[in-house]
Each structure stands twice: as structure tokens, then as C-alpha cells.
Motif scaffolding. Structure first.
Motif, PDB file in Angstrom:
ATOM      1  N   LEU A 126      -8.040 -20.873 -18.044  1.00  0.00           N
ATOM      2  CA  LEU A 126      -7.347 -20.189 -16.956  1.00  0.00           C
ATOM      3  C   LEU A 126      -7.741 -18.724 -16.825  1.00  0.00           C
ATOM      4  O   LEU A 126      -7.324 -18.048 -15.887  1.00  0.00           O
ATOM      5  CB  LEU A 126      -5.833 -20.268 -17.177  1.00  0.00           C
ATOM      6  CG  LEU A 126      -5.209 -21.665 -17.089  1.00  0.00           C
ATOM      7  CD1 LEU A 126      -3.768 -21.621 -17.581  1.00  0.00           C
ATOM      8  CD2 LEU A 126      -5.271 -22.176 -15.651  1.00  0.00           C
ATOM      9  N   ALA A 127      -8.545 -18.236 -17.739  1.00  0.00           N
ATOM     10  CA  ALA A 127      -8.840 -16.800 -17.808  1.00  0.00           C
ATOM     11  C   ALA A 127      -9.686 -16.329 -16.634  1.00  0.00           C
ATOM     12  O   ALA A 127     -10.605 -17.025 -16.181  1.00  0.00           O
ATOM     13  CB  ALA A 127      -9.547 -16.484 -19.117  1.00  0.00           C
ATOM     14  N   ARG A 128      -9.355 -15.126 -16.163  1.00  0.00           N
ATOM     15  CA  ARG A 128     -10.154 -14.414 -15.172  1.00  0.00           C
ATOM     16  C   ARG A 128     -10.245 -12.957 -15.623  1.00  0.00           C
ATOM     17  O   ARG A 128      -9.770 -12.048 -14.943  1.00  0.00           O
ATOM     18  CB  ARG A 128      -9.534 -14.521 -13.782  1.00  0.00           C
ATOM     19  CG  ARG A 128      -9.396 -15.935 -13.236  1.00  0.00           C
ATOM     20  CD  ARG A 128     -10.769 -16.574 -12.966  1.00  0.00           C
ATOM     21  NE  ARG A 128     -10.618 -17.906 -12.404  1.00  0.00           N
ATOM     22  CZ  ARG A 128     -10.505 -19.025 -13.113  1.00  0.00           C
ATOM     23  NH1 ARG A 128     -10.502 -18.952 -14.448  1.00  0.00           N
ATOM     24  NH2 ARG A 128     -10.394 -20.184 -12.525  1.00  0.00           N
ATOM     25  N   PRO A 129     -10.854 -12.713 -16.761  1.00  0.00           N
ATOM     26  CA  PRO A 129     -10.774 -11.379 -17.364  1.00  0.00           C
ATOM     27  C   PRO A 129     -11.630 -10.340 -16.644  1.00  0.00           C
ATOM     28  O   PRO A 129     -12.713 -10.641 -16.130  1.00  0.00           O
ATOM     29  CB  PRO A 129     -11.280 -11.604 -18.791  1.00  0.00           C
ATOM     30  CG  PRO A 129     -12.152 -12.818 -18.685  1.00  0.00           C
ATOM     31  CD  PRO A 129     -11.575 -13.668 -17.607  1.00  0.00           C
ATOM     32  N   THR A 130     -11.129  -9.120 -16.596  1.00  0.00           N
ATOM     33  CA  THR A 130     -11.893  -7.958 -16.165  1.00  0.00           C
ATOM     34  C   THR A 130     -12.276  -7.171 -17.415  1.00  0.00           C
ATOM     35  O   THR A 130     -11.658  -7.343 -18.476  1.00  0.00           O
ATOM     36  CB  THR A 130     -11.054  -7.067 -15.241  1.00  0.00           C
ATOM     37  OG1 THR A 130      -9.928  -6.563 -15.979  1.00  0.00           O
ATOM     38  CG2 THR A 130     -10.551  -7.850 -14.027  1.00  0.00           C
ATOM     39  N   PRO A 131     -13.276  -6.315 -17.329  1.00  0.00           N
ATOM     40  CA  PRO A 131     -13.635  -5.511 -18.509  1.00  0.00           C
ATOM     41  C   PRO A 131     -12.459  -4.721 -19.062  1.00  0.00           C
ATOM     42  O   PRO A 131     -12.270  -4.654 -20.279  1.00  0.00           O
ATOM     43  CB  PRO A 131     -14.739  -4.596 -17.976  1.00  0.00           C
ATOM     44  CG  PRO A 131     -15.380  -5.380 -16.875  1.00  0.00           C
ATOM     45  CD  PRO A 131     -14.240  -6.118 -16.220  1.00  0.00           C
ATOM     46  N   ARG A 132     -11.652  -4.112 -18.184  1.00  0.00           N
ATOM     47  CA  ARG A 132     -10.520  -3.320 -18.660  1.00  0.00           C
ATOM     48  C   ARG A 132      -9.495  -4.202 -19.369  1.00  0.00           C
ATOM     49  O   ARG A 132      -8.978  -3.838 -20.435  1.00  0.00           O
ATOM     50  CB  ARG A 132      -9.862  -2.591 -17.493  1.00  0.00           C
ATOM     51  CG  ARG A 132      -8.692  -1.716 -17.896  1.00  0.00           C
ATOM     52  CD  ARG A 132      -8.133  -0.943 -16.711  1.00  0.00           C
ATOM     53  NE  ARG A 132      -9.121  -0.014 -16.182  1.00  0.00           N
ATOM     54  CZ  ARG A 132      -8.904   0.778 -15.137  1.00  0.00           C
ATOM     55  NH1 ARG A 132      -7.753   0.734 -14.489  1.00  0.00           N
ATOM     56  NH2 ARG A 132      -9.844   1.606 -14.725  1.00  0.00           N
TER      57      ARG A 132
ATOM     58  N   GLY B  96      -6.390 -11.992 -18.524  1.00  0.00           N
ATOM     59  CA  GLY B  96      -6.346 -11.293 -17.249  1.00  0.00           C
ATOM     60  C   GLY B  96      -6.067 -12.121 -16.016  1.00  0.00           C
ATOM     61  O   GLY B  96      -6.512 -11.760 -14.926  1.00  0.00           O
ATOM     62  N   SER B  97      -5.317 -13.235 -16.130  1.00  0.00           N
ATOM     63  CA  SER B  97      -4.982 -14.021 -14.931  1.00  0.00           C
ATOM     64  C   SER B  97      -3.530 -14.460 -15.001  1.00  0.00           C
ATOM     65  O   SER B  97      -2.996 -14.680 -16.096  1.00  0.00           O
ATOM     66  CB  SER B  97      -5.881 -15.252 -14.821  1.00  0.00           C
ATOM     67  OG  SER B  97      -5.520 -16.243 -15.769  1.00  0.00           O
ATOM     68  N   PRO B  98      -2.861 -14.592 -13.839  1.00  0.00           N
ATOM     69  CA  PRO B  98      -1.452 -15.034 -13.851  1.00  0.00           C
ATOM     70  C   PRO B  98      -1.244 -16.375 -14.542  1.00  0.00           C
ATOM     71  O   PRO B  98      -0.253 -16.557 -15.257  1.00  0.00           O
ATOM     72  CB  PRO B  98      -1.119 -15.109 -12.350  1.00  0.00           C
ATOM     73  CG  PRO B  98      -2.039 -14.115 -11.704  1.00  0.00           C
ATOM     74  CD  PRO B  98      -3.317 -14.210 -12.491  1.00  0.00           C
TER      75      PRO B  98
END
Length: 201
Positions: free
Chosen positions: A40-46, A104-106
Motif C-alpha cells: 500500500l506504500a506510496r512513499p516520498t523521500p521526506r 506515506g499513504s493513507p
């Protein structure tokens, strides 16, 4: 001279993570949740960097605890045990929180929230009841005094417990307490999330 339950050799083997105790049926939901978190992850670098910092804090706490812990023979009250009775569970909570932040995802946050609720509402009370009974049977009044003085896993805003007895931190204990497997697992989780991150450049 080493104290009770202490050893002097650094020859303890590093045990591989795929043996029977790490493949028990009750751990299947943990592994399923970890796989779901990555899916489910949608990570951003931050987000990844923030989550990795929290995971590192959780691992540091567990490694600190593992280096002091002498199972069965000694009521350990030194190191992180002067702040909380269950530093391993506090560290695990931080690792789970960090992985959720890194994801990084809901969807990942909802999954982590459900897992965290089960952990806090069921796993921690169950472990507290079972482990407290075992330690009280073995250490009696000393454990009752310790339990009355130190919180379970959320540290109080007060100086740590000080005792005459101290269990010195050693790398051998970290290995003997099988903590390197947790380090490997958390690192693999962060690596999997890093592969799903859109890094600049």
C-alpha cells in the motif's frame, strides 16, 4: 568477575532468521501486515527519511535493551529498564510507527493504525500479565517494588530508576537475545519502501 547470569565469551553464533521460532503461526499476521504495508506504500523521500529516523530510534532502544537483558536469572533494572519495564515493546512500537510514516499513504496508515490498536489494546496487556506473573514468581518482592516504580512501556518524566545492581551492556547479549534478526527485518522493510520511493534526480 561477571555477575550472576553473565558470560565472558564473545563466541555466541549469529542465528539465521528463518528458523522455527520465527516462523510460528502466531507471527503470520505480523508478516502479512508488513507485506500489506509495503504493497500500500506510496512513499516520498521526506516521508521515508522521517520514518527511517523513527525506525532507527526503535532499533536503538531494542539494541540497548538486548545488550542489558539476562533472561531468567537476573531481574534487569539497568539501561532502558530503569525507564520502562518493557523496552522491547516500546521499541517495536516505534519501529512499526516509523515504517507507517515511511510508507506515506493513507491506506498504509489505516493498516498501521489497526495493527497499532491491536498491539496496544491486546498484545501489550497480555504480555504484561504473563510476564509480570512469571517475574513475580521468580523474583518476588524485588519485582513488585520494581513494577511499582517503573512504568510498563511509556517512560515517565522522571529520573531513571537507580539500583545497586547493574547489568553491563554487551554485544554478546545482543546476539544471544536474537536481536540481530529484528535489525535485519526492519532494515529489509525500509529497503523495500526505499525501492518504492521516487527519489529526485
Amino acid at each position: 568477575m561477571p555477575g550472576a547470569g553473565e558470560t565472558t565469551s564473545l563466541a555466541a553464533p549469529v542465528r539465521h532468521p528463518f528458523r522455527a521460532r520465527n516462523l510460528r503461526l502466531r507471527l503470520v499476521p505480523v508478516y502479512a501486515a508488513a507485506l500489506g504495508l509495503v504493497a500500500l506504500a506510496r512513499p516520498t523521500p521526506r516521508a521515508w527519511l522521517a520514518g527511517a529516523a523513527i525506525v532507527a530510534g526503535g532499533l536503538a532502544l531494542r539494541l540497548w535493551a538486548a545488550g542489558h537483558l539476562v533472561k531468567t536469572t537476573l531481574l534487569v533494572r539497568s539501561g532502558p529498564y530503569g525507564y520502562v519495564r518493557h523496552p522491547f515493546y516500546a521499541g517495536s512500537f516505534l519501529i512499526g510507527l516509523g515504517l507507517a510514516v515511511a510508507a506515506g499513504s493513507p491506506g498504509a496508515w489505516i493498516l498501521a493504525g489497526v495493527a497499532g490498536l491491536v498491539f496496544v489494546a491486546y498484545v501489550l496487556p497480555y504480555k504484561e500479565r504473563i510476564e509480570s506473573a512469571r517475574l513475580e514468581r521468580r523474583h518476588g518482592a524485588a519485582y513488585r517494588s520494581y513494577r511499582a516504580s517503573v512504568p510498563a512501556w511509556l517512560p515517565a518524566l522522571r529520573p531513571p530508576l537507580r539500583t545497586a545492581e547493574a547489568s553491563r551492556w554487551t554485544l554478546e547479549r545482543v546476539i544471544d537475545n536474537d536481536e540481530l534478526g529484528v535489525l535485519l527485518g526492519a532494515s529489509l522493510g525500509l529497503a523495500a519502501l526505499a525501492l518504492r520511493t521516487s527519489w529526485p534526480g
